[in-house]
Motif scaffolding. Structure first.
Motif, short mmCIF file in Angstrom:
data_model
loop_
_atom_site.label_atom_id
_atom_site.label_comp_id
_atom_site.label_asym_id
_atom_site.label_seq_id
_atom_site.Cartn_x
_atom_site.Cartn_y
_atom_site.Cartn_z
N ALA A 188 0.84 -1.21 0.00
CA ALA A 188 0.00 0.00 0.00
C ALA A 188 0.87 1.25 0.00
O ALA A 188 0.58 2.24 -0.72
N ASN A 189 1.94 1.24 0.78
CA ASN A 189 2.83 2.40 0.81
C ASN A 189 3.53 2.60 -0.52
O ASN A 189 3.66 3.73 -1.03
N LEU A 190 4.00 1.48 -1.12
CA LEU A 190 4.68 1.60 -2.40
C LEU A 190 3.74 2.08 -3.50
O LEU A 190 4.12 2.89 -4.37
N GLU A 191 2.52 1.55 -3.51
CA GLU A 191 1.56 1.99 -4.51
C GLU A 191 1.26 3.48 -4.37
O GLU A 191 1.09 4.20 -5.38
N SER A 192 1.19 3.93 -3.15
CA SER A 192 0.94 5.36 -2.92
C SER A 192 2.12 6.19 -3.43
O SER A 192 1.93 7.22 -4.09
N ALA A 205 7.68 17.35 -12.92
CA ALA A 205 8.49 17.59 -11.72
C ALA A 205 9.42 16.43 -11.41
O ALA A 205 10.23 16.53 -10.49
N ALA A 206 9.30 15.31 -12.12
CA ALA A 206 10.16 14.14 -11.88
C ALA A 206 10.36 13.41 -13.19
O ALA A 206 9.64 13.62 -14.17
N GLU A 207 11.37 12.54 -13.19
CA GLU A 207 11.67 11.77 -14.38
C GLU A 207 10.87 10.47 -14.38
O GLU A 207 10.58 9.89 -13.34
N GLN A 208 10.57 9.99 -15.63
CA GLN A 208 9.78 8.77 -15.77
C GLN A 208 10.51 7.55 -15.21
O GLN A 208 9.88 6.61 -14.70
N VAL A 209 11.84 7.56 -15.29
CA VAL A 209 12.60 6.41 -14.80
C VAL A 209 12.39 6.19 -13.31
O VAL A 209 12.38 5.05 -12.83
N ASP A 210 12.20 7.28 -12.57
CA ASP A 210 11.96 7.14 -11.12
C ASP A 210 10.62 6.47 -10.87
O ASP A 210 10.49 5.60 -10.00
N ALA A 211 9.61 6.88 -11.63
CA ALA A 211 8.29 6.26 -11.48
C ALA A 211 8.31 4.80 -11.92
O ALA A 211 7.67 3.94 -11.30
N ASP A 212 9.09 4.53 -12.98
CA ASP A 212 9.18 3.15 -13.46
C ASP A 212 9.82 2.23 -12.42
O ASP A 212 9.42 1.07 -12.25
N LYS A 213 10.84 2.73 -11.75
CA LYS A 213 11.49 1.93 -10.71
C LYS A 213 10.51 1.54 -9.61
O LYS A 213 10.49 0.41 -9.13
N LEU A 214 9.68 2.48 -9.22
CA LEU A 214 8.70 2.19 -8.16
C LEU A 214 7.64 1.22 -8.66
O LEU A 214 7.18 0.36 -7.91
N GLN A 215 7.25 1.36 -9.96
CA GLN A 215 6.26 0.43 -10.51
C GLN A 215 6.82 -0.99 -10.55
O GLN A 215 6.10 -1.97 -10.27
N VAL A 216 8.09 -1.14 -10.89
CA VAL A 216 8.72 -2.47 -10.88
C VAL A 216 8.75 -3.02 -9.46
O VAL A 216 8.50 -4.21 -9.23
N GLN A 217 9.04 -2.15 -8.51
CA GLN A 217 9.07 -2.59 -7.11
C GLN A 217 7.68 -3.04 -6.67
O GLN A 217 7.53 -4.04 -5.94
N VAL A 218 6.65 -2.32 -7.11
CA VAL A 218 5.27 -2.70 -6.78
C VAL A 218 4.93 -4.06 -7.37
O VAL A 218 4.36 -4.93 -6.71
N ALA A 219 5.29 -4.27 -8.65
CA ALA A 219 5.00 -5.55 -9.30
C ALA A 219 5.73 -6.70 -8.62
O ALA A 219 5.18 -7.80 -8.44
N SER A 220 6.98 -6.45 -8.25
CA SER A 220 7.75 -7.50 -7.56
C SER A 220 7.13 -7.85 -6.22
O SER A 220 7.05 -9.02 -5.82
N GLY A 414 10.12 15.78 -1.82
CA GLY A 414 11.20 15.95 -2.80
C GLY A 414 12.57 15.96 -2.19
O GLY A 414 13.54 16.38 -2.85
N ARG A 415 12.75 15.50 -0.97
CA ARG A 415 14.06 15.50 -0.33
C ARG A 415 14.72 14.13 -0.33
O ARG A 415 15.74 13.92 0.30
N ALA A 416 14.11 13.14 -1.02
CA ALA A 416 14.69 11.81 -1.15
C ALA A 416 14.43 11.30 -2.56
O ALA A 416 13.41 11.63 -3.18
N SER A 417 15.36 10.52 -3.05
CA SER A 417 15.23 10.02 -4.41
C SER A 417 14.44 8.71 -4.43
O SER A 417 14.21 8.07 -3.41
N SER A 418 14.05 8.33 -5.67
CA SER A 418 13.32 7.07 -5.81
C SER A 418 14.21 5.88 -5.46
O SER A 418 13.74 4.84 -5.00
N LEU A 419 15.52 6.04 -5.69
CA LEU A 419 16.45 4.95 -5.33
C LEU A 419 16.45 4.73 -3.82
O LEU A 419 16.48 3.58 -3.35
N GLU A 420 16.41 5.83 -3.07
CA GLU A 420 16.37 5.70 -1.62
C GLU A 420 15.08 5.01 -1.15
O GLU A 420 15.08 4.19 -0.24
N VAL A 421 13.99 5.35 -1.83
CA VAL A 421 12.71 4.70 -1.50
C VAL A 421 12.76 3.22 -1.83
O VAL A 421 12.31 2.37 -1.05
N THR A 422 13.34 2.89 -2.99
CA THR A 422 13.44 1.48 -3.38
C THR A 422 14.30 0.70 -2.39
O THR A 422 13.96 -0.41 -1.99
#
Length: 455
Positions: A188-192, A205-220, A414-422
């Motif tokens: 639920a947190n990742l989907e949000s 305001a953000a790059e598509q690659v960051d959103a894609d990384k989170l989507q892959v994490q959600v699918a996994s 906006g103070r943390a990157s998608s990599l940090e979230v992953t």
């Protein structure tokens, strides 16, 4: 009635639902598990075998009826005068004197010229009671008593194993359900976050690659949840088999994991000490040693005599007009004693062989005693290590959860990157997995030690 006591209900589609606490599940398995039913049957077989041995020392009574018809045959002794002169007045058989009378001449019994005796049809009713006792029978009864005790110990051991297996699967199901709950929360947190990231991409305001990384994490994570759910269903099926219940039943467990996972109770086991005489394996070895001792005694019994006695009642009846010549005594008693004399070499060899078997049983018990004490020390070490690791993983899960919440909060601003979230998401999933494994290790180590201690 037993099913109702364990909370068996039926849905609208007539599919049974089992709502069981841990204790109810264990008791249900004791009453319905196939292994337990077979263990109970083995106890009954041992008891029947014991009574079979005892029955050989009890009096054996049998009754019989013998009918004879010589088809009108007449025993011919020659002329009546010569027969009378040749026949004695009485005859002595077995210490009893029986008078001999020659019947008068008639067409049915004797012939005037021949002096014969008609052999009329007769029937004999008899009852015989006999008993024989040997030393081997007495010792055999003792052997059956030991065998019966060993069978009962095996039944108790099977019950212990059944209860332990049910507890292990029960806890595994609860832990798996808890795992799914933790994974759902993380999902639920990742989907949000993924939705937030995609919204940021949409406004530039953000790059598509960051959103894609989170989507892959959600699918996994979704794949991991589905795999865990399939494992959970396999555990539920295994539980139904352990219970001996309807495989189509729906299982509901009412005891929470916190009531089963008691760190204090597990820690108390470490200071309880080991009374080896309570262990079922050791009890079986003790009985096996006692059995070997009795077998030595049994070998010596080949030198003992056999005592036997009998009583027989007979009643012979003639069906002709005249009473026939009856030499059957109505009552007879007898006794005998037989002592073995030869084949001494065989008996001595059997005794020596039985003594060797006894020494092997003693050696096995001593070796098993040392092995059980080593096993106790190892299981105590395993439980202590499992408790320490559980405490570490429990704290690690709390810290990782706080870190994940902190990273997601920073990411929203906006103070943390998608990599940090992953990375934070991966860390919390790993921490959850390690925590679940730590719980299972504590439960498994506790069950193993309880079985050894026979608690």
């Amino acid at each position: 009635m037993a099913l109702l006591a364990f909370g068996l209900v039926t849905t609208a589609q007539e599919r049974p639902v089992l709502r069981l606490s841990l204790e109810e599940a264990q008791q249900y398995a004791v009453e319905h598990n196939a292994a337990m039913q077979n263990a109970d049957l083995e106890v009954k077989k041992a008891e029947l075998s014991r009574w079979k041995t005892l029955s050989t020392m009890l009096p054996q009574v049998k009754a019989g009826f013998d009918y004879q018809n010589m088809c009108g045959y007449t025993m011919n002794f020659g002329s009546r005068g010569s027969m009378a002169s040749m026949m004695p007045d009485s005859i002595t058989i077995g210490g009893m004197t029986l008078p001999i009378s020659i019947p008068e001449s008639s067409s049915e019994t004797t012939d005037e010229n021949s002096g014969g005796i008609a052999m009329n049809p007769s029937g004999t009713f008899s009852i015989t009671a006999s008993v024989a006792v040997t030393g081997a029978q007495i010792v055999g009864t003792m052997l059956q008593n030991i065998a019966m005790e060993m069978t009962d110990i095996s039944r108790q051991q099977t019950e212990q194993t059944t209860r332990a297996n049910v507890k292990n699967v029960y806890v595994s199901i609860l832990v798996m359900e808890q795992t799914i709950g933790l994974l759902d929360s993380s999902l639920a947190n990742l989907e949000s976050l993924a939705a937030t990231s995609q919204a940021a991409v949409n406004v530039g305001a953000a790059e598509q690659v960051d959103a894609d990384k989170l989507q892959v994490q959600v699918a996994s994570l979704k794949s991991s949840i589905n795999s865990t759910k399939r494992s959970l269903q396999a555990l539920r099926n295994s539980m139904l088999l352990q219970l001996g219940a309807d495989v189509n039943a729906t299982l509901e467990l009412s005891t929470p994991i916190d009531n089963i996972l008691s760190v204090d109770n597990a820690a108390q086991l470490l200071g309880q000490g080991f009374d080896i005489t309570r262990n079922f394996n050791y009890k079986l070895l003790e009985q096996n040693e006692e059995l070997a001792k009795r077998n030595v005694t049994m070998a010596w019994m080949d030198f003992t005599p056999t005592l036997s006695a009998y009583y027989q009642y007979s009643n012979k009846t003639y069906f002709g007009k005249d009473e026939g010549f009856n030499m059957t005594p109505p009552n007879m008693v007898g006794a005998s004693i037989s002592v073995p004399l030869l084949t001494v070499g065989t008996r001595v060899s059997n005794i020596k062989s039985a003594k060797i078997d006894l020494q092997e049983a003693v050696n096995s018990r001593r070796q098993a005693e040392d092995g059980l004490r080593v096993q106790y020390n190892q299981l105590c070490y395993d439980l202590a290590s499992a408790l320490e690791n559980y405490d570490i993983q429990n704290r690690n899960l709390e810290v990782t959860q706080r870190v994940f919440n902190n990273i997601t909060e920073k990411y929203n601003y906006g103070r943390a990157s998608s990599l940090e979230v992953t990375n934070a998401s991966t860390d919390i999933i790993s921490a959850q997995s390690n925590y679940i494994q730590a719980v299972m290790n504590v439960v498994s180590a506790q069950i193993a030690l309880e079985n050894l201690l026979n608690n």
